[in-house]
Design an enzyme around this catalytic site. Sequence first.
Site, PDB file in Angstrom:
ATOM      1  N   HIS A 204       2.416 -11.718  14.162  1.00 57.18           N
ATOM      2  CA  HIS A 204       3.466 -12.238  15.047  1.00 57.18           C
ATOM      3  C   HIS A 204       3.225 -13.686  15.454  1.00 57.18           C
ATOM      4  CE1 HIS A 204       7.008 -11.864  17.259  1.00 57.18           C
ATOM      5  NE2 HIS A 204       6.730 -10.858  18.071  1.00 57.18           N
TER       6      HIS A 204
ATOM      7  N   THR B 299       0.843  -1.193   0.000  1.00 52.05           N
ATOM      8  CA  THR B 299       0.000   0.000   0.000  1.00 52.05           C
ATOM      9  C   THR B 299       0.875   1.237   0.000  1.00 52.05           C
ATOM     10  OG1 THR B 299      -1.756   1.190   1.193  1.00 52.05           O
ATOM     11  CG2 THR B 299      -0.185  -0.040   2.532  1.00 52.05           C
TER      12      THR B 299
END
Length: 435
Positions: A406, A354
């Site tokens: 994560h 993006t």
Amino acid sequence: MADIKVPELGESIVEAAILSWRKNEGDPVAKGETVVELETDKVNVEVASEEDGVLEAILKPAGETVSVGETIARIRSGAAGQAAQQVPNQPARGQEPTPPETKHSNAGEKGLAVESRPVEASQGKTGPQTADNPLPAALDQATAPSSVTPPTPRTPSQRRKARQADGPQATPATSAARTEVVREATAPTAPVAPGTTTASPLRPDEDRIPMTRRRQTIARRLLEAKQSTAMLTTFNEIDMSAVLDLRRRRKDQFKEEHGVGLGFMSFFTKAAVGALKAFPMLNAEIEGNEIVVKHHYDIGIAVATPAGLVVPVVRDADRLTFAEIESRITDLAKRAREGTLHPQELQGGTFTITNGGVFGSLFSTPILNPPQVGILGMHAIKERPVAVEGQIVLRPMMYVALSYDHRIVDGAEAVQFLVKVKEMVEDPETLLLEG
């Protein structure tokens, strides 16, 4: 007679909202002419007539949600140019019907015009709560101006005597009637279902705008991304001097040979592919208790449109040249803004890029696009003083951000991934070898 049905809308898309009807009932339609536009979670879809005729009936109004395969209109074949006869006093679809000329309408019989009769006070029951009678009948009559006598001021001793006198005179029937009136007048409203909100009154300088289906989907998916992933972001900065110099020297020749400009997205797409090959866990997704590592590189490119953010996918980016990447991104972005993308072009991405820099963003934290586990954020290029070999010099610098899940990507791996992107962009020749 032919039916207009909701077509197949793409993988995992089973319903849509009717955005607008391009034709009204009675209008002639030609084969291949668009009759209705549907809005899905991702793109708008135009549905055309399969034959010549007249739009006989619209079965679903604009704004209604419909399912794949559902019939939403009917075409009378072979009658093009002939307007359908309207039933007298029948309102056109989408318009409010004109109410019959009656003084009152019975709220319990929707659509039937009947004359309401006043409720007799001697019945001892409350009447229906209508627009003309907003309070229960018993309470309304008990508080009507004609039945209320202004109280005469009394002394404290007179009020005590009056209360003592009222007690024995009150009958059970009177007390029950009074209790019923108070109970209806003070009855609590129905409880609000969990997860819903009640509409608050608007000020004169406020507007209430319904969310489009796409905006609802964007809101839902972004909230799911925040709630269902262990998202973390790492940052770095890139010296864009080499890329800017290369573009300055080659952009005219590139445009002449390939018919498309040499932008920044091709450099970052190539760099992302090279980094994904070095750190494949960023090109994976979680399925239950398993990790699916993908060895194909379908890069989603976030595009801002008037209807909201969409992420079309550049397939097999590792096999494309700079010119092919630029050409595909240009085409996808153009059709995204026009609302003409196919649903399949928005599915199956493995990693997303993006670029908030086109709007002037200097620093931001991009949100993951599940089930992907990584997204690279680009930002505006600004000249800043940096230290180079012991000297303070001005360089065109860009902050970059990598958000990652994560749960399967460790911090060290994410940091090294972003450093790899930085190294390749700062030395564009490596993109030919590793990208």
